[in-house]
Design an enzyme around this catalytic site. Sequence first.
Site: not given
Ligand code: C2G
Length: 130
Positions: A44, A46
């Site tokens: 990803k 990340k």
């Molecule tokens: N999230 C949120 N509000 C934020 C930050 C994150 O609601 N201010 C939510 C994201 O939308 C996601 C969850 O928290 O649903 C986890 O966020 P991340 O750890 O950034 O996940 P991500 O890297 O987007 O990975 O297959 C799906 C991916 O693994 C998602």
Amino acid sequence: MIKVITYGTFDLFHYGHLRLLQRAKALGDYLIVGVSTDEFNAVKNKQCTYPYIERAEIVKAIRYVDEVIPETCWEQKISDIQKYDIDIFVMGNDWEGKFDFLKDYCRVIYLERTPEISSSGIKTMIREEK
Ligand code: C2G
């Protein structure tokens, strides 16, 4: 029993993550969270501060979470939904529409992202304080 699943990196666990998990659990009775492994985060593109084992332990300690599984690839969602008999798939709406293909297997719900907070934002704030 209504089973809900969601996926994410959950690095530097913060209020936005908590509110997502809280609302996801409120949609059903049992919440499974797929936490991205370090290897999948590399896919990803990340950068993570905490390794998978710590991120998974923190998510597992959250009262809304019933089970944590590793998220190792993009393609595991359909088999997870079938394997765990999932009724509802949930993601923050920064993913709006991206997982609509799962509608053939379960309900798909995108929840409003919590504004003004993100793992990358936290890192920037800490860097700027130095
Ligand atoms: N999230 C949120 N509000 C934020 C930050 C994150 O609601 N201010 C939510 C994201 O939308 C996601 C969850 O928290 O649903 C986890 O966020 P991340 O750890 O950034 O996940 P991500 O890297 O987007 O990975 O297959 C799906 C991916 O693994 C998602």
